[in-house]
Design a protein around this motif. Structure first.
Motif, mmCIF file in Angstrom:
data_model
loop_
_atom_site.group_PDB
_atom_site.id
_atom_site.type_symbol
_atom_site.label_atom_id
_atom_site.label_comp_id
_atom_site.label_asym_id
_atom_site.label_seq_id
_atom_site.Cartn_x
_atom_site.Cartn_y
_atom_site.Cartn_z
ATOM 1 N N UNK A 408 0.637 -1.106 -0.038
ATOM 2 C CA UNK A 408 -0.219 -0.156 0.166
ATOM 3 C C UNK A 408 0.857 1.207 -0.044
ATOM 4 N N UNK A 409 0.314 2.287 -0.575
ATOM 5 C CA UNK A 409 1.006 3.615 -0.887
ATOM 6 C C UNK A 409 0.817 4.143 0.636
ATOM 7 N N UNK A 410 1.627 5.325 0.872
ATOM 8 C CA UNK A 410 1.580 6.164 2.173
ATOM 9 C C UNK A 410 0.177 6.828 2.345
ATOM 10 N N UNK A 411 -0.154 6.884 3.701
ATOM 11 C CA UNK A 411 -1.365 7.434 4.094
ATOM 12 C C UNK A 411 -2.749 6.821 3.663
ATOM 13 N N UNK A 412 -2.674 5.618 3.293
ATOM 14 C CA UNK A 412 -3.911 4.790 2.862
ATOM 15 C C UNK A 412 -4.808 4.176 3.866
ATOM 16 N N UNK A 413 -4.312 4.302 5.231
ATOM 17 C CA UNK A 413 -4.919 3.850 6.364
ATOM 18 C C UNK A 413 -6.101 4.255 6.653
ATOM 19 N N UNK A 414 -7.353 3.508 6.819
ATOM 20 C CA UNK A 414 -8.590 4.076 6.612
ATOM 21 C C UNK A 414 -9.313 3.877 7.936
ATOM 22 N N UNK A 415 -8.752 3.078 8.832
ATOM 23 C CA UNK A 415 -9.413 2.455 10.056
ATOM 24 C C UNK A 415 -9.450 3.920 11.030
ATOM 25 N N UNK A 416 -10.831 3.949 11.559
ATOM 26 C CA UNK A 416 -11.153 5.104 12.489
ATOM 27 C C UNK A 416 -10.520 4.775 13.828
ATOM 28 N N UNK A 417 -10.466 5.851 14.724
ATOM 29 C CA UNK A 417 -9.733 5.801 16.097
ATOM 30 C C UNK A 417 -10.890 5.784 16.948
ATOM 31 N N UNK A 418 -11.086 4.538 17.910
ATOM 32 C CA UNK A 418 -11.962 4.525 18.902
ATOM 33 C C UNK A 418 -11.350 5.336 20.171
ATOM 34 N N UNK A 419 -11.793 6.654 20.409
ATOM 35 C CA UNK A 419 -11.261 7.716 21.282
ATOM 36 C C UNK A 419 -11.732 7.395 22.694
ATOM 37 N N UNK A 420 -13.251 6.971 22.742
ATOM 38 C CA UNK A 420 -13.911 6.675 23.884
ATOM 39 C C UNK A 420 -14.604 5.434 23.714
ATOM 40 N N UNK A 421 -14.500 4.435 24.639
ATOM 41 C CA UNK A 421 -15.242 3.251 24.594
ATOM 42 C C UNK A 421 -15.967 2.708 25.834
ATOM 43 N N UNK A 422 -16.826 1.844 25.625
ATOM 44 C CA UNK A 422 -17.695 1.518 26.684
ATOM 45 C C UNK A 422 -16.968 0.669 27.944
ATOM 46 N N UNK A 423 -15.922 -0.014 27.274
ATOM 47 C CA UNK A 423 -15.095 -0.954 28.220
ATOM 48 C C UNK A 423 -14.514 -0.124 29.378
ATOM 49 N N UNK A 424 -14.306 1.497 29.270
ATOM 50 C CA UNK A 424 -13.750 1.959 30.225
ATOM 51 C C UNK A 424 -14.808 2.339 31.135
ATOM 52 N N UNK A 425 -15.977 2.588 30.770
ATOM 53 C CA UNK A 425 -17.138 2.918 31.521
ATOM 54 C C UNK A 425 -17.252 1.653 32.569
ATOM 55 N N UNK A 426 -17.175 0.394 32.049
ATOM 56 C CA UNK A 426 -17.241 -0.615 33.060
ATOM 57 C C UNK A 426 -16.135 -0.756 34.181
ATOM 58 N N UNK A 427 -14.946 -0.467 33.609
ATOM 59 C CA UNK A 427 -13.692 -0.431 34.492
ATOM 60 C C UNK A 427 -13.896 0.716 35.533
ATOM 61 N N UNK A 428 -14.390 1.844 35.184
ATOM 62 C CA UNK A 428 -14.611 3.237 35.954
ATOM 63 C C UNK A 428 -15.475 2.672 37.297
ATOM 64 N N UNK A 429 -16.546 1.962 36.857
ATOM 65 C CA UNK A 429 -17.545 1.495 37.786
ATOM 66 C C UNK A 429 -17.055 0.384 38.772
ATOM 67 N N UNK A 430 -16.319 -0.675 38.111
ATOM 68 C CA UNK A 430 -15.788 -1.597 39.027
ATOM 69 C C UNK A 430 -14.698 -0.879 39.893
ATOM 70 N N UNK A 431 -13.988 -0.176 39.618
ATOM 71 C CA UNK A 431 -12.612 0.383 40.456
ATOM 72 C C UNK A 431 -13.276 1.751 41.427
ATOM 73 N N UNK A 432 -14.308 2.472 40.971
ATOM 74 C CA UNK A 432 -14.706 3.123 42.055
ATOM 75 C C UNK A 432 -15.773 2.757 43.032
ATOM 76 N N UNK A 433 -16.241 1.305 42.573
ATOM 77 C CA UNK A 433 -16.975 0.788 43.480
ATOM 78 C C UNK A 433 -16.164 0.023 44.494
ATOM 79 N N UNK A 434 -15.173 -0.478 44.069
ATOM 80 C CA UNK A 434 -14.232 -1.566 44.771
ATOM 81 C C UNK A 434 -13.514 -0.585 45.803
ATOM 82 N N UNK A 435 -12.985 0.700 45.531
ATOM 83 C CA UNK A 435 -12.477 1.774 46.382
ATOM 84 C C UNK A 435 -13.300 2.018 47.423
ATOM 85 N N UNK A 436 -14.643 2.081 46.824
ATOM 86 C CA UNK A 436 -15.565 2.630 48.009
ATOM 87 C C UNK A 436 -16.240 1.608 48.882
#
Lengths: 589, 319
Positions: A408-436
């Protein structure tokens, strides 16, 4: 006669001032005119200017520099490359100037918020775009607070004579409160997600949960007040986003073998239930990237330390105690029977594996290749070419898409970037819950992430202590120390190479313990490397006493010296000399 | 290392490059009669025969040809296999006794270098200033001020007898200089101070490749040196009478993957360099010639797919 000349001159001057000096410039739009005429489209365009600087993803299109999403982890103990990372080694010196100390976004947001009510756009549009602006202002301040701690909070556009240009820094307590006020406004104003590339109520909720978890744990591990309240907010906000009305779920479209891997190489995330915000790339309009062309040529490698954290899938235990894994069992065998996120994150040196990725290639009817080159030091031969290279021996495959590499030539990458995803939400819920000491809802959170990759052992509320994790995180404040450690393991694995690790180490105050360790790679397996090659690495790169590659031991003349001060950066010297009220600088600087 | 990137450039040069490539394929006057396969790994030009014989890591020279651009200036274009990978290289050999000189150039031919410019444009500006240019390559590594969109050259820089930058960064080991008496040399930048009044032109590079006839064996092992990448480098013969400008394309699988720096050092030695230094590579590597019609053509294939603006360059001029 003379007096007439004076009179004429006087009149001319008066006329000049009447007729021209007060006229609006014909070639630019003044502030007043802009806001008086800005319709919904103009407000939307105003917001668009902030996407590239805050929704960073894989970075600017057509840039040779590696994806910031991935390379952010070089500044941590997750990902290693050719040179030692100065910041992760605690070797960065006092900055004279600092690109992060730039106030363009904040000023632009304040200008919008001061003026947008004058716009003739519909009330709905005004509300929506004010929501976006509040979101961006909060995000920019959050980024600055993570780097500098206390900051001056600005709620207005400063003009050049404003005394607030010389104001002191406000405490991070005030900054956090103000960020959260902005985010609450954004959550109120923004509609739910319809376009995954645009800021939405969902994204604002996630950002709020992220800020609360960050600051909640930052304060908890530094004995500051307010941690409980923030962690509770993180827990509740993540819980809100887990309600079915928001429509989020983990992506499981390709089964346990490939879903995690495929999640990161999709051309578009519209309709993907896991993605909350993404950045688009499209080479058809000259906006491509080259992540997949760069990986096989890069020296990136997963650290041994991170590699070891993936659990054994036969027993559900850490590999140091499972009984079926040990570091000397062989390079390939050690990757097998592990949490499947491992082989969906690094390349597997087996031509028959779907996870071999760029390590092998068909050449004249034969599959050629093998384990990666180390530091690109080996020459290779026609029979045994090297198609990947890594400083640790573990080549990264997460975000790699085969069809965007060879030929492939330069700069032909077309995949988008997942900047925020739901897995993080689950990890926040778990960590905050466990801390508290609240219910971390393990079945909906951590165990849902495990089920996605077919890991058949659930995390329980009272896990057995893993000696490795206990030595990494000796000081846990929450009630169930081992549960919190296990959630930290899960977070590291799930979010590998997505730019979270540095922030996590800072807020957990774990950098002094973890970033001063010797960086290590794999043990070189004689099934994959010749004795000559192994010797060459021993001489030029070095092994530790257990035989693990130590990428920096010989070549880097200094050792890591990460101290308490390195969790924050200094206020740039140029700024403190312009405004001495910004002093005192952060502790230790 | 700081890279220049993400800068727009001019599409017309790429189109031009294609046209010229096609043109030169047909008009190159190579020594085609030597067809003994196996000897010199198939190399036909004297330069590549010497390189191929010296360098074990070259398996075969698939195609090489050379032509004289002007008296004393030979261009060689090569395709070879190195460590089993396809590699494409361009070399300008300059006889400095033939009224030719290798000098520096800057964006807009100005003395301030804070905004980079693509090489052909730099060369057009140098011509406007009265220089008769034959060939050009990109120059030194560029740094970027963290909070400003401005660049600076990393090493010492002198143009037309004016010292534009006197400092260099640790690790920058090579400086190409032309003295006011016409002599060209490669020195360590630390030795600049002592001769600076005699210097007419100076441009730095990063790593030393060959020093007093010895390959640099102390090359650091890091991302810059160990990746197969596009490279630009400059060398001088032992008597300093012959200068070599090299560009190797890279990061383009199937066409040219590029070269590791320690092997670049071997190649320089094989080509007959007694001193040689590494210039900025990657997407910056550019090799430009002026054709018979007077237009500037990029012969190599920059890895960004378009020309990258660079902070300065080296050009061959007729005195």
């Amino acid at each position: 006669m003379k007096k007439y000349i004076y009179l004429l001159t006087y009149i001319t001057l008066t006329m000049i001032s009447c007729n021209y000096l007060d006229v609006e410039p014909g070639d630019t739009i003044t502030d007043t005119r802009f806001w008086a005429t800005a319709n919904g489209v103009a407000l939307e365009q105003y917001c668009h200017t902030y996407y590239p600087s805050l929704v960073i993803g894989h970075g600017n299109p057509n840039s040779w520099d590696g994806s910031p999403l991935i390379t952010a982890d070089l500044q941590s103990d997750n990902l290693l490359s050719g040179g030692a990372n100065q910041i992760a080694f605690g070797k960065n010196v006092k900055n004279h100037t600092d690109g992060a100390w730039s106030w363009g976004v904040i000023r632009g947001c304040n200008a919008f918020l001061e003026n947008y009510m004058r716009s003739p756009a519909s009330a709905n549009d005004k509300r929506h775009y004010a929501g976006e602006i509040y979101f961006f202002k909060a995000w920019d301040y959050f980024n600055k607070m993570k780097r500098f701690g206390d900051l001056p909070w600005y709620d207005k556009v400063l003009d050049k004579n404003d005394p607030d240009l010389y104001k002191k820094r406000d405490s991070r307590v005030l900054i956090t409160d103000s960020i959260l006020m902005c985010l609450d406004r954004a959550i109120e104003y923004l509609p739910k997600q319809t376009d995954v590339c645009k800021v939405s109520k969902n994204a604002a909720l996630l950002l709020k949960a992220r800020v609360c978890l960050y600051e909640g744990t930052w304060r908890r591990y530094r004995d500051m007040e307010g941690d409980e309240e923030l962690l509770k907010k993180a827990y509740d906000t993540a819980g809100e986003l887990m309600k079915t009305e928001y429509g989020h779920n983990l992506y499981t479209g390709n089964g346990t073998e490939m879903s995690y891997f495929n999640l990161f190489i999709q051309d578009h995330y519209q309709g993907n239930p896991e993605i909350i915000l993404s950045r688009e790339y499209d080479p058809a309009i000259n906006m491509g990237h080259q992540i997949s062309r760069q990986y096989p040529m890069s020296n990136y490698g997963m650290s041994r330390d991170c590699f070891e954290e993936y659990l054994c899938s036969r027993t559900g235990k850490p590999i140091s105690v499972c009984g079926c894994h040990n570091p000397h069992m062989g390079y390939l065998s050690e990757m097998m029977d592990r949490d499947r996120r491992l082989v969906q994150t690094i390349c597997v040196p087996d031509p028959n594996s779907p996870h071999a990725q760029y390590l092998y290639r068909k050449d004249g009817g034969l599959m050629k290749g093998g384990a990666p080159n180390i530091f690109n030091l080996f020459d290779g031969t026609n029979e045994r070419p090297f198609y990947g290279t890594s400083v640790t021996g573990y080549c990264i495959s997460k975000f790699y898409k085969a069809s965007e590499w060879e030929g492939t030539e330069a700069f032909k990458g077309t995949t988008d970037a997942p900047v925020m995803r739901y897995a993080e939400v689950l990890l926040i819920r778990a960590e905050a819950g466990a801390e508290l000491g609240l219910d971390p809802e393990l079945d909906k959170t951590i165990n849902a992430l495990r089920r996605r990759v077919g890991f058949s052992f659930d995390l329980t509320a009272n896990p057995v202590e893993d000696p490795d994790l206990a030595s990494k995180y000796p000081d846990i404040k929450g009630a169930d120390k081992n549960l919190i450690r296990e959630i930290r393991r899960e977070r590291r694995i799930e979010l590998f190479a997505e730019g979270y690790r540095w922030d996590d180490l800072c807020r957990w105050r774990a950098g002094v313990n973890l970033l001063n360790r010797e960086r290590r790679g794999a043990i070189m397996d004689s099934k994959f490397y010749s004795a000559k090659e192994i010797n060459m690495i021993r001489e030029k790169i070095g092994f530790d006493e257990d035989g693990f590659i130590t990428p920096y031991a010989i070549r880097v003349t200094y050792k890591p010296s990460f101290t308490e001060k390195n969790y924050l950066f200094n206020i740039p010297i140029e700024e403190t000399s312009l405004n001495p009220n910004l002093l005192p600088d952060n502790p230790g600087w | 290392m700081i890279r220049i990137n993400d800068l727009k450039s001019n599409k017309k040069y790429i189109t031009l490059w294609y046209v010229v490539c096609m043109l030169f394929l047909s008009c190159s006057s190579s020594s085609d009669e030597v067809m003994v396969s196996g000897l010199h790994k198939g190399a036909k030009t004297p330069l590549m025969q010497s390189v191929a014989d010296y360098m074990d890591k070259i398996q075969v020279v698939e195609k090489d040809s050379s032509y004289q651009l002007t008296e004393g200036l030979t261009i060689t274009e090569v395709n070879f296999r190195y460590l089993t990978r396809p590699t494409r290289m361009f070399v300008a050999e300059i006889d400095l006794d033939k009224n030719l000189s290798v000098v520096t150039c800057t964006p807009n031919n100005e003395n301030i270098q804070d905004q980079p410019q693509v090489m052909p444009e730099q060369m057009i500006w140098a011509e406007k200033a009265g220089k008769d240019i034959c060939v050009g390559v990109n120059g030194d590594f560029a740094g970027k001020y963290t909070d400003k969109n401005k660049f600076f050259t990393m090493n010492i820089f002198v143009k037309d007898g004016q010292i534009l930058k006197e400092t260099y960064y640790p690790g920058y080991e090579g400086l190409f200089v032309v003295l006011k008496n016409g002599e060209s040399k490669i020195i360590h930048p630390k030795d600049f101070e002592g001769i600076k009044d005699d210097v007419l032109e100076a441009m730095g590079g990063y790593h030393s490749l060959v020093r007093d006839g010895e390959e640099n064996k102390e090359m650091p092992v890091d991302d810059i040196t160990m990746q197969f990448g596009p490279r630009t480098f400059v060398g001088l013969s032992k008597d300093n009478k012959k200068c070599f400008l090299f560009v190797i394309d890279g990061r383009q699988e199937g066409y040219s993957s590029g070269m590791r720096l320690e092997d670049v050092a071997t190649l320089c030695k094989g080509a007959g360099c007694y001193n040689a230094i590494n210039l900025d590579g990657g997407g910056s590597s550019t090799f430009v010639i002026k054709d018979r019609t007077g237009s500037f053509n990029v012969l190599n294939k920059p890895s960004d797919g378009q020309l990258r603006p660079v902070i300065n360059g080296l050009v061959v001029i007729k005195k």
